[in-house]
Design an enzyme around this catalytic site. Sequence first.
Site, PDB file in Angstrom:
ATOM      1  N   HIS A  30      78.842  71.019  66.826  1.00  0.00           N
ATOM      2  CA  HIS A  30      79.461  69.870  67.474  1.00  0.00           C
ATOM      3  C   HIS A  30      80.800  69.606  66.767  1.00  0.00           C
ATOM      4  O   HIS A  30      80.965  69.993  65.613  1.00  0.00           O
ATOM      5  CB  HIS A  30      78.603  68.604  67.291  1.00  0.00           C
ATOM      6  CG  HIS A  30      77.465  68.455  68.247  1.00  0.00           C
ATOM      7  ND1 HIS A  30      76.195  68.095  67.847  1.00  0.00           N
ATOM      8  CD2 HIS A  30      77.396  68.563  69.601  1.00  0.00           C
ATOM      9  CE1 HIS A  30      75.404  68.004  68.892  1.00  0.00           C
ATOM     10  NE2 HIS A  30      76.096  68.280  69.982  1.00  0.00           N
ATOM     11  N   CYS A  78      74.705  61.969  63.330  1.00  0.00           N
ATOM     12  CA  CYS A  78      73.793  62.195  64.470  1.00  0.00           C
ATOM     13  C   CYS A  78      72.682  61.157  64.553  1.00  0.00           C
ATOM     14  O   CYS A  78      72.149  60.897  65.617  1.00  0.00           O
ATOM     15  CB  CYS A  78      73.117  63.553  64.362  1.00  0.00           C
ATOM     16  SG  CYS A  78      74.173  64.859  63.784  1.00  0.00           S
TER      17      CYS A  78
HETATM   18  C1  CIR Z   1      70.073  69.601  68.583  1.00  0.00           C
HETATM   19  O1  CIR Z   1      70.135  70.832  68.531  1.00  0.00           O
HETATM   20  O2  CIR Z   1      70.465  68.971  69.558  1.00  0.00           O
HETATM   21  C2  CIR Z   1      69.514  68.855  67.397  1.00  0.00           C
HETATM   22  N1  CIR Z   1      68.545  69.652  66.743  1.00  0.00           N
HETATM   23  C3  CIR Z   1      70.621  68.470  66.429  1.00  0.00           C
HETATM   24  C4  CIR Z   1      71.603  67.488  67.002  1.00  0.00           C
HETATM   25  C5  CIR Z   1      72.639  67.093  66.032  1.00  0.00           C
HETATM   26  N2  CIR Z   1      73.449  66.055  66.557  1.00  0.00           N
HETATM   27  C6  CIR Z   1      74.720  65.857  66.247  1.00  0.00           C
HETATM   28  O3  CIR Z   1      75.338  66.671  65.567  1.00  0.00           O
HETATM   29  N3  CIR Z   1      75.312  64.796  66.776  1.00  0.00           N
END
Ligand code: CIR
Length: 254
Positions: free
Chosen positions: A162, A249
């Site tokens: 991201h 996150c």
């Molecule tokens: C995913 O793959 O969507 C989750 N395991 C991790 C999301 C991380 N979110 C972020 O960087 N905002």
Amino acid sequence: MKFTRAIVRKPGKSYVNGLTTANLGKPDYERALEQHGRYVEALKQCGLAVTILEADEEFPDSTFVEDTAVFTEKCVVITNPGAESRNGEIVAMKNVVKDFTDTIEYIQHPGTLEGGDVMQAEDHFYIGLSTRTNEEGANQLKTILEKYGYGATIVPLVKFFHLKTGIAYLGNNNMVLAGEFIDSEVFADFDKIVVDEDEEYAANCLCINDTVILPQGYEKTKRKIEQAGYTVMELEMSEFRKQDGGLSCLSLRF
Ligand code: CIR
């Protein structure tokens, strides 16, 4: 930006079966819960009133609430997560957000967008194009933000998962950046705090009302941020790192 509130969601038992590319092994659920609890305490210490949502076992990754909405001072945008197993998370978030604002906008199919790809620096937003956020979704968000008087720049990602995996805005023109963002023209005018390659995970840090929350154990980055005049608070993030998650996150801040 002065924040007063945050929304978080506790990890459920299904958390250990969430999406990941990290190769660091399965997270330990109990430890994840503990780390989440300390995260909430840290947000409170920074002065935020924290809304804690109960775990949602149906969605293993739903503790990463940041991906489901983009909060601004003028509107909230409900996203359309590009990860299929996560897309349904927005249904619950829509209802939560209604308690805090009357001005809700939506990213719509075929546009996809996740909040981890959106970073605000004063009145300007940077939107990453990733495996989760497509051009249509990024353009939709840009149009929405411009309608409310904000600026927006779309940033194609090369390696980062991201946008905010590799960058964080601290305020006062200070930008923490790693990897592909260090020499990027897009961020050339910021005062840069550069994260070394071996500490890349620390680039996803959070500045809340002048305290910077960093993952535990990244001494070089910690020193650089302290030298820039910030108070640093460290949190153990091992169980979230295993699922590609970082500090930003785990909450929506506004
Ligand atoms: C995913 O793959 O969507 C989750 N395991 C991790 C999301 C991380 N979110 C972020 O960087 N905002």
